[in-house]
Design an enzyme around this catalytic site. Structure first.
Site, PDB file in Angstrom:
ATOM      1  N   ASP A 194       0.721  -0.998  -0.144  1.00  0.00           N
ATOM      2  CA  ASP A 194      -0.053   0.068  -0.079  1.00  0.00           C
ATOM      3  C   ASP A 194       0.824   1.179  -0.186  1.00  0.00           C
ATOM      4  OD1 ASP A 194      -2.389   1.368  -0.032  1.00  0.00           O
ATOM      5  OD2 ASP A 194      -3.255   0.114   1.467  1.00  0.00           O
ATOM      6  N   TRP A 254      -3.011   3.309  -5.780  1.00  0.00           N
ATOM      7  CA  TRP A 254      -4.302   3.920  -6.069  1.00  0.00           C
ATOM      8  C   TRP A 254      -4.131   4.609  -7.396  1.00  0.00           C
ATOM      9  CZ3 TRP A 254      -2.686   6.718  -1.515  1.00  0.00           C
ATOM     10  CH2 TRP A 254      -2.590   5.905  -0.418  1.00  0.00           C
ATOM     11  N   GLY A 255      -3.065   4.448  -8.222  1.00  0.00           N
ATOM     12  CA  GLY A 255      -3.003   5.342  -9.534  1.00  0.00           C
ATOM     13  C   GLY A 255      -2.330   6.808  -9.260  1.00  0.00           C
ATOM     14  N   ASP A 314     -10.036   3.374  -3.945  1.00  0.00           N
ATOM     15  CA  ASP A 314     -10.663   2.043  -3.118  1.00  0.00           C
ATOM     16  C   ASP A 314     -11.836   1.885  -3.796  1.00  0.00           C
ATOM     17  OD1 ASP A 314      -8.590   2.128  -1.791  1.00  0.00           O
ATOM     18  OD2 ASP A 314      -9.553   1.945   0.135  1.00  0.00           O
TER      19      ASP A 314
HETATM   20  C1  GLA Z   1      -6.094   1.140   1.352  1.00  0.00           C
HETATM   21  C2  GLA Z   1      -6.073   0.298   0.101  1.00  0.00           C
HETATM   22  C3  GLA Z   1      -7.331  -0.812   0.590  1.00  0.00           C
HETATM   23  C4  GLA Z   1      -7.034  -1.835   1.784  1.00  0.00           C
HETATM   24  C5  GLA Z   1      -6.698  -0.536   2.806  1.00  0.00           C
HETATM   25  C6  GLA Z   1      -6.435  -1.124   4.295  1.00  0.00           C
HETATM   26  O1  GLA Z   1      -7.187   1.892   1.551  1.00  0.00           O
HETATM   27  O2  GLA Z   1      -6.441   0.694  -1.216  1.00  0.00           O
HETATM   28  O3  GLA Z   1      -7.445  -1.868  -0.419  1.00  0.00           O
HETATM   29  O4  GLA Z   1      -5.911  -2.501   1.735  1.00  0.00           O
HETATM   30  O5  GLA Z   1      -5.893   0.534   2.691  1.00  0.00           O
HETATM   31  O6  GLA Z   1      -6.127  -0.430   5.203  1.00  0.00           O
END
Ligand code: GLA
Length: 376
Positions: free
Chosen positions: A126, A161-162, A183
């Site tokens: 992440d 996340w891009g 997300d």
């Molecule tokens: C981010 C990621 C999610 C998940 C959460 C966990 O938001 O994009 O997919 O892994 O963290 O905290």
């Protein structure tokens, strides 16, 4: 690890968030093996955020929370492997994970070593709490390098996340898949937003480094960690079809221990999975057709066996009609060829007439076809 078709599996986050433990993972592993999911290709069982203690041990190593995982992670990994599955875990390029547990920043090599010693096969990585001065490509290359040298084949699943133009640099890091968007939540608007974002990103999606549109919400019905309003089965089917058609990894996010028949049918549609896992992994192309509005997505994809996958996706709450000329697939009338179509969901077959393909769709509905060349 170089993976040539999109990874498939299950991830704990969408439904369970921080409510994860060994019993849940064992039961989910049992279910993946017994329900037919593994047989259909869903092989990775991934534990997302919230699995560790809030502090590293005296040697700087991550520690699995003994209240959640009393036998440690190696025992969990062994159990998962014993079911014929692969085992995935989660960490973060920042000081902390998104939920505030220790991240791998400046601990990349020791953490890769820990994951390898537990028998981990997949690492979701992440981007929360990352350094504001070190660019993302450095952070992901560090973990990519650590994984390549940890002595175990671990698939690197990037989750930035891009952000920070991820698509421009992610392939340099060793990642096999990368989150191309923010997300997902269990609402139709979320599905729609993520799907529409992909239009500009198709050229970056390729075998070995797949655009990850985020975990699936199929079968959640508003329950669980990212569960909001929930969706209907028609919407879940369109969501799944889009993710599969566009070549995203397919990571299930619902509680598979209690999935209903509709969910099973969506997740185990062999034709949809075959399109997703097509060995040629060619880029999907947008069909212009007759203008059907910005919420009618029409795609084609040439498959390795010479067939064409065709997908019409009505994202709007109104009825719509998709119309496409076969020229768009490389099939002008002068070829003397037409297409025989098999509907992937209804299994009905029919053929295209007069070089134009016309398909009425209900609100939120999709139609996906496998098309075979035939003489007129
Ligand atoms: C981010 C990621 C999610 C998940 C959460 C966990 O938001 O994009 O997919 O892994 O963290 O905290």
């Amino acid at each position: 690890m170089l993976k040539t078709t999109p990874p498939m599996g299950w991830n704990s986050w969408n439904t369970f968030g921080e409510n994860i433990n060994e019993a849940l993972i064992r039961e989910t592993a049992d279910c993946m093996a017994a329900s037919g999911l593994l047989e259909h290709g869903y092989e990775y069982l991934v534990i997302d955020d919230c699995w560790s203690l809030r502090e590293r041990d005296e040697n700087g190593r991550l520690v699995a929370d003994p209240a959640k995982f009393p036998n440690g992670m190696k025992a969990v990994a062994d159990y998962v492997h014993g079911k014929g599955l692969k085992f995935g875990m989660y960490s973060c390029a920042g000081n902390l994970t998104c939920a505030g547990y220790p991240g791998s920043f400046e601990h990349e090599f020791i953490d890769a070593d820990t994951f390898a010693s537990w028998g981990v096969d997949f690492l979701k990585y992440d981007y929360c709490y990352h350094s504001p001065i070190i660019p993302g490509y450095y952070l992901y290359r560090r973990m990519g390098l650590a994984l390549e040298n940890c002595g175990r084949d671990i698939l690197f699943s990037a989750c930035s996340w891009g952000a920070d133009e991820t698509h421009e640099w992610i392939k340099s890091t060793g990642a096999s898949m990368w989150r191309s968007t923010g997300d997902i939540f269990d609402t139709w608007n979320s599905v729609k937003e993520l799907a529409l974002r992909q239009k500009e990103l198709h050229p970056y999606c390729g075998a070995g480094c797949f655009n990850d549109m985020d975990m699936l919400i199929v079968g959640m019905y508003g329950k669980g960690n990212v569960g909001l309003a929930g969706c209907t089965d028609v919407q879940y089917r369109t969501h799944y079809s889009l993710w599969a058609f566009l070549g995203s990894p397919l990571m299930i996010g619902c509680d598979i221990r209690s999935m209903n028949e509709a969910t099973r049918e969506i997740l185990m549609n062999k034709d949809m999975i075959a399109i997703n896992q097509d060995p040629a992994y060619r880029q999907p192309f947008l069909l212009s057709g007759t203008w059907g509005g910005p919420e009618l997505l029409m795609y084609g994809r040439h498959l390795a066996n010479g067939k064409i996958a065709i997908g019409f996706f009505n994202l709007s709450e109104n009825k719509a009609t998709a119309r496409v000329n076969l020229d768009e697939f490389g099939l002008p009338l002068s070829t003397g060829k037409t297409l025989l179509l098999k509907d992937v969901w209804t299994k009905e077959t029919h053929s295209v007439k007069n070089g134009t393909f016309c398909c009425p769709l209900e609100p939120f509905e999709c139609a996906v076809y496998l098309a075979t060349l035939a003489d007129l």
